[in-house]
Design a protein around this motif. Sequence first.
Motif, PDB file in Angstrom:
ATOM      1  N   GLU A 115       0.854  -1.192   0.000  1.00 27.45           N
ATOM      2  CA  GLU A 115       0.000   0.000   0.000  1.00 27.45           C
ATOM      3  C   GLU A 115       0.888   1.239   0.000  1.00 27.45           C
ATOM      4  O   GLU A 115       1.821   1.340   0.799  1.00 27.45           O
ATOM      5  N   GLN A 127      -4.139   6.921  -1.988  1.00 26.24           N
ATOM      6  CA  GLN A 127      -3.664   5.639  -1.489  1.00 26.24           C
ATOM      7  C   GLN A 127      -3.881   4.570  -2.556  1.00 26.24           C
ATOM      8  O   GLN A 127      -4.980   4.424  -3.095  1.00 26.24           O
ATOM      9  N   LEU A 128      -2.801   3.845  -2.889  1.00 26.81           N
ATOM     10  CA  LEU A 128      -2.855   2.796  -3.899  1.00 26.81           C
ATOM     11  C   LEU A 128      -2.454   1.470  -3.270  1.00 26.81           C
ATOM     12  O   LEU A 128      -1.598   1.433  -2.389  1.00 26.81           O
ATOM     13  N   THR A 129      -3.058   0.400  -3.727  1.00 27.55           N
ATOM     14  CA  THR A 129      -2.665  -0.937  -3.304  1.00 27.55           C
ATOM     15  C   THR A 129      -2.291  -1.753  -4.528  1.00 27.55           C
ATOM     16  O   THR A 129      -3.063  -1.831  -5.492  1.00 27.55           O
ATOM     17  N   LEU A 189      -2.240  -2.978 -10.042  1.00 29.38           N
ATOM     18  CA  LEU A 189      -2.963  -2.080  -9.150  1.00 29.38           C
ATOM     19  C   LEU A 189      -4.332  -2.687  -8.855  1.00 29.38           C
ATOM     20  O   LEU A 189      -5.120  -2.946  -9.762  1.00 29.38           O
ATOM     21  N   SER A 190      -4.597  -2.936  -7.582  1.00 29.31           N
ATOM     22  CA  SER A 190      -5.873  -3.556  -7.227  1.00 29.31           C
ATOM     23  C   SER A 190      -6.870  -2.561  -6.646  1.00 29.31           C
ATOM     24  O   SER A 190      -8.067  -2.838  -6.605  1.00 29.31           O
ATOM     25  N   HIS A 191      -6.367  -1.393  -6.215  1.00 31.89           N
ATOM     26  CA  HIS A 191      -7.267  -0.482  -5.525  1.00 31.89           C
ATOM     27  C   HIS A 191      -6.593   0.872  -5.407  1.00 31.89           C
ATOM     28  O   HIS A 191      -5.389   0.964  -5.223  1.00 31.89           O
ATOM     29  N   HIS A 192      -7.353   1.964  -5.533  1.00 32.83           N
ATOM     30  CA  HIS A 192      -6.843   3.277  -5.152  1.00 32.83           C
ATOM     31  C   HIS A 192      -7.994   4.160  -4.692  1.00 32.83           C
ATOM     32  O   HIS A 192      -9.108   4.068  -5.188  1.00 32.83           O
ATOM     33  N   THR A 193      -7.684   5.000  -3.709  1.00 29.91           N
ATOM     34  CA  THR A 193      -8.694   5.866  -3.116  1.00 29.91           C
ATOM     35  C   THR A 193      -7.995   7.010  -2.395  1.00 29.91           C
ATOM     36  O   THR A 193      -6.771   7.011  -2.254  1.00 29.91           O
TER      37      THR A 193
END
Length: 344
Positions: free
Chosen positions: A55, A328-330, A336-340
């Motif tokens: 993350e 925030q990126l994961t 890349l599975s997620h960002h917010t």
Amino acid sequence: MHHDDTTADLARQLDAASDEELLAILAEADAADEAMHASPPRLGSALPVAPGAVEITLLGGLGCRYGMLAGGAGGLLVRTAHTCVVIDPGPAALDWLVRLAQAGHFDFAALDAVLVSHFHPDHYVDVIPCLEGAISARTRPGRPLLAGNTTVMQRFAAFSPYHLRQVDAVTLTHPAGDGDGEPTTKIGDLVVHATPTLHVEEAGRNRTPIGFALDTPGGGIWHTSDTNLYDGLTDAVTAILPDVTLVIAHADATNVNAPPERAALCHLQTRDVLTITEALRPGHVLIQHYDAAYSSQRYRIAQATWLQRRLDAAALPTRILAGAGGLQLTLAEAALSHHTIPLA
């Protein structure tokens, strides 16, 4: 009621208090201070990162002199299931970390290391408060690590030997750069490699700064730090990280038409992102370290859109992300599975 009115009311109440009442308030604070130092408070909390993931949180998206003065230069927070590091904590980093801690996204007790690429204030100003937090909150064996380029470690030893005695220290250099140090250090489940740069740290010192190539459970990350794009740079990164999932690029000037008078800029420019992407083929490029003139959301989205159109036209799969404070990126399984933006 405004804050000033509340303060004025409190001042009037205490002005009417007896000496005994005032001394009781002071004694209460003394007791609280002793209790705090006897049993240090927990400085934050955070849900764990899933195994096999990493993350990344931007501690402010700005950089350079005027971006720093605008309050936006803070570097990166990088967390895995077992490791937590802060990279290049400029003067906005501590504020972001405190806010993240209060919101359940960061724990100072988990901070394993602070990495610093070079001795410019938008990259190092909050090193000491970050280390203070890590030292104060630590509840496990071992000491936090401070790792930086040659200049950072030399200067830090001179201006804060008190803190240097409380941490482990590693000097990082790339063989193509100036200075003596190690090319690599391991921190938990992260392997951190120094990458070369071309950036004026001090007069006559253009090869002392470093970037960071991170081997992580979620994929390879290249944090360019401050550098020009020069022949051989991407080859040097590829030799360290053959598969780059994410490039975090300090591309803080447009210069699309490359007029000669701007050739001496000491950071990546918009068109350089295309060259880097063609060479490394990362899944994503995250742009950060915007100077104040490039800090508006309008500019950042326009820059990302312009780049994305050219990558799409070249049939390159890379996606461009515009940086913003708190983003925030994961990454997991080299994607890349997620960002917010959890604090938006």
